[in-house]
Motif scaffolding. Sequence first.
Motif, PDB file in Angstrom:
ATOM      1  N   ASP A   1      -4.435  -3.439  -5.148  1.00  0.00           N
ATOM      2  CA  ASP A   1      -5.425  -3.749  -6.165  1.00  0.00           C
ATOM      3  C   ASP A   1      -5.896  -2.520  -6.937  1.00  0.00           C
ATOM      4  O   ASP A   1      -6.794  -2.607  -7.778  1.00  0.00           O
ATOM      5  CB  ASP A   1      -6.637  -4.460  -5.547  1.00  0.00           C
ATOM      6  CG  ASP A   1      -7.400  -3.587  -4.545  1.00  0.00           C
ATOM      7  OD1 ASP A   1      -7.018  -2.403  -4.364  1.00  0.00           O
ATOM      8  OD2 ASP A   1      -8.374  -4.084  -3.941  1.00  0.00           O
TER       9      ASP A   1
ATOM     10  N   ARG B   1      -4.232   9.742   1.909  1.00  0.00           N
ATOM     11  CA  ARG B   1      -4.926   8.652   1.252  1.00  0.00           C
ATOM     12  C   ARG B   1      -4.041   7.409   1.190  1.00  0.00           C
ATOM     13  O   ARG B   1      -2.824   7.462   1.432  1.00  0.00           O
ATOM     14  CB  ARG B   1      -5.372   9.057  -0.162  1.00  0.00           C
ATOM     15  CG  ARG B   1      -6.283  10.290  -0.184  1.00  0.00           C
ATOM     16  CD  ARG B   1      -6.828  10.569  -1.570  1.00  0.00           C
ATOM     17  NE  ARG B   1      -7.703   9.517  -2.038  1.00  0.00           N
ATOM     18  CZ  ARG B   1      -9.001   9.428  -1.752  1.00  0.00           C
ATOM     19  NH1 ARG B   1      -9.590  10.341  -1.002  1.00  0.00           N
ATOM     20  NH2 ARG B   1      -9.733   8.430  -2.242  1.00  0.00           N
TER      21      ARG B   1
ATOM     22  N   THR C   1      -7.269   0.210  -5.565  1.00  0.00           N
ATOM     23  CA  THR C   1      -8.250   0.986  -4.805  1.00  0.00           C
ATOM     24  C   THR C   1      -7.565   2.149  -4.109  1.00  0.00           C
ATOM     25  O   THR C   1      -6.552   1.972  -3.432  1.00  0.00           O
ATOM     26  CB  THR C   1      -8.939   0.099  -3.748  1.00  0.00           C
ATOM     27  OG1 THR C   1      -9.547  -1.008  -4.393  1.00  0.00           O
ATOM     28  CG2 THR C   1      -9.992   0.895  -2.989  1.00  0.00           C
ATOM     29  N   ASP C   2      -8.131   3.341  -4.296  1.00  0.00           N
ATOM     30  CA  ASP C   2      -7.583   4.541  -3.661  1.00  0.00           C
ATOM     31  C   ASP C   2      -8.627   5.077  -2.695  1.00  0.00           C
ATOM     32  O   ASP C   2      -9.755   5.380  -3.096  1.00  0.00           O
ATOM     33  CB  ASP C   2      -7.239   5.596  -4.710  1.00  0.00           C
ATOM     34  CG  ASP C   2      -6.524   6.793  -4.099  1.00  0.00           C
ATOM     35  OD1 ASP C   2      -5.392   6.637  -3.632  1.00  0.00           O
ATOM     36  OD2 ASP C   2      -7.133   7.883  -4.082  1.00  0.00           O
ATOM     37  N   GLU C   3      -8.276   5.175  -1.417  1.00  0.00           N
ATOM     38  CA  GLU C   3      -9.264   5.551  -0.415  1.00  0.00           C
ATOM     39  C   GLU C   3      -8.668   6.493   0.607  1.00  0.00           C
ATOM     40  O   GLU C   3      -7.448   6.577   0.777  1.00  0.00           O
ATOM     41  CB  GLU C   3      -9.805   4.301   0.286  1.00  0.00           C
ATOM     42  CG  GLU C   3      -8.742   3.485   1.004  1.00  0.00           C
ATOM     43  CD  GLU C   3      -9.243   2.131   1.487  1.00  0.00           C
ATOM     44  OE1 GLU C   3     -10.250   1.658   0.938  1.00  0.00           O
ATOM     45  OE2 GLU C   3      -8.624   1.564   2.400  1.00  0.00           O
TER      46      GLU C   3
ATOM     47  N   ARG D   1      -4.148   1.078  -2.547  1.00  0.00           N
ATOM     48  CA  ARG D   1      -3.948  -0.338  -2.269  1.00  0.00           C
ATOM     49  C   ARG D   1      -3.334  -1.047  -3.479  1.00  0.00           C
ATOM     50  O   ARG D   1      -3.429  -0.568  -4.610  1.00  0.00           O
ATOM     51  CB  ARG D   1      -5.281  -0.997  -1.908  1.00  0.00           C
ATOM     52  CG  ARG D   1      -6.058  -0.301  -0.786  1.00  0.00           C
ATOM     53  CD  ARG D   1      -5.330  -0.346   0.527  1.00  0.00           C
ATOM     54  NE  ARG D   1      -6.091   0.331   1.593  1.00  0.00           N
ATOM     55  CZ  ARG D   1      -5.628   0.596   2.796  1.00  0.00           C
ATOM     56  NH1 ARG D   1      -4.383   0.239   3.111  1.00  0.00           N
ATOM     57  NH2 ARG D   1      -6.378   1.215   3.691  1.00  0.00           N
TER      58      ARG D   1
ATOM     59  N   THR E   1       0.840  -1.202   0.000  1.00  0.00           N
ATOM     60  CA  THR E   1       0.000   0.000   0.000  1.00  0.00           C
ATOM     61  C   THR E   1       0.873   1.249   0.000  1.00  0.00           C
ATOM     62  O   THR E   1       1.827   1.356   0.775  1.00  0.00           O
ATOM     63  CB  THR E   1      -0.925   0.020   1.229  1.00  0.00           C
ATOM     64  OG1 THR E   1      -1.824  -1.083   1.148  1.00  0.00           O
ATOM     65  CG2 THR E   1      -1.720   1.310   1.298  1.00  0.00           C
TER      66      THR E   1
END
Length: 614
Positions: free
Chosen positions: A341, A336, A343-345, A339, A321
């Motif tokens: 995969d 932020r 995914t940005d969160e 990840r 990450t």
Amino acid sequence: MTSHPIAPVPGKLFDDEREQRWRSRFTAVRMSRPSWALDAPAHNVYVSNATGTFEIHVWDRDADEHRQVTARRNGTTSAVLPPDGADVWWFADTDGDEFGHWVTQPWSAGPGADTTPAVPGAGDGYPAGLEIGRRRTAVGVSTDDGTTLLVHERGSADDARVVYTHTEDAGIGALSEDETLLAISHSEHGDSRHPSLRVLRVSDGDPEVVAELHDGPGKGLAALEFAPVAGDQRLLVSHERHGREELLIWDPATGEVTELALDLPGELVAGFTPDASALLVAHTHAARTRLYRYDLAPGTLTELPVAPGCVGSAEVRDDGTVEYSASSAATPSVIRALRPDGTDELLLAPPGERPPGSLPVRDVWTAGPGGDVHALVVEAPRTGDAPAPAVFVLHGGPHAADEDRFDAGRATWVEAGFTVVEINYRGSTGYGSAWRDAIEGRPGLTELADVAAVQDALVADGTVDAARCAVDGWSWGGYLSLLAAGTQPERWAAVVAGVPVADYLAAYADEMEQLRAFDRALFGGSPEELPERYREASPLTYVDAVRVPVLVLAGENDPRCPIRQIDNYLDALAARGDVAYEVSRFDAGHGSLVVSDQLDLIATEVDFVRRALG
């Protein structure tokens, strides 16, 4: 002692709604991207203004608990965690003067807890690098006598042993994974702006020189990081062999050097991924920074799909990450997590309401005397056909740059109805080595020639009104503003100079040794060797030519732009008796970490310029 007129602090700048908006950009909780302990990744440390002063905080990810660690009158911003995360190390100075030593306190302890010196025998000084290993620590200490680098066996009651000392500037670079090799930067050749590298074996006894890397005059090197895996002694290095900051990998044991040719137009900095198979690369170009992954074996470069904006800092966790911060001129900073995969969160949101946004910048390129000059402009809404008043905000450094990042100060000027112009003049970073080094031998006046070119272009295209331009800056930007007051009085209706160099000869005598070494490298020698060159660059030389109102803001404990040389300039203004000027002094160092002080200072600046422009 001469008495000087004190700049008033306005009670309010705007109507209630706008007043709340500009103040909330400063008072809203802000935090740096948390960094974690190598062997205890749930233990994190960061800096936040949650209590009204920027202090050290920790975050226990497993329990999702946040705690404040320090509570000092002038704040604290430098902290790291050792690999086991059992303690918090932070730099303890006095009243913001940057002179002190590293201390340690238990992870579980809060503000006011007992601390102990983190490195026995290191002594007080200005920080010159720190690397904490599992078994040993390397620390750098700078004083008026030069730089001393020490190594301490962790857990030992014995004092740290000196592994390097020199009258010229030096610093701790990187410690190898097995903690036997220490990379240091040094400027024994006399040019601290373009340091060389040396790797020492520090496992036991007297240090042994393993390898040297020196790229010659005008080409600096920086040790970024040793490979973080057992048995791998490769060192990631920043170099400028081709006129800009790029990357190479150096094996000190074999002497093998591998330059990494990344097909990107800007400047690069990077760190290894945890398995050392790839690099996380930060690429800066035209005032924006974005992230890439560079896989070493195949040599493939992939841009990472991070959130829009300019990346501030980033690091890779063991699971792959990428945690990062990002913002733009219009959008406040976010922290932020990208990840593996894709995914940005959102990783972490400060408590309370988000600060209001602002207007975006637009890019302006202007032909200058030394090449095209890049500027960022936020144009305030017009109230009629005439342009809004303008403030030219000059960045510090000088080796720094304005970028498309959120800035509460910029947003305040826009809120006040000013067009804001930020200029990456010669001397700025991010535009190649030649651009950065173009101020050598003639600092100050060189940058102001670029400022003048941008101002002329913006007047010509109707963006700004030549009669309603102010110049403002802090640190090196404050120096340039004060120099502009005397060398370009016809261009400015008001001048604001925060913590400036005002009398270069006195500043050199009083400033920290690291900056004296920087000045010698920048000017080509000391004031004793080149007195006329320093006088030409000194605002005090031109004090009799000042014609416009001047505001000076000064920190009483500033080690970078000391107070005596500012008093010399103010006394010279007072002796004239025919120029309007005001001063705002604050009880801190090179700027304040107290939010209420920051509010007062920016309000004082805006109010002063408003009054000067009528």
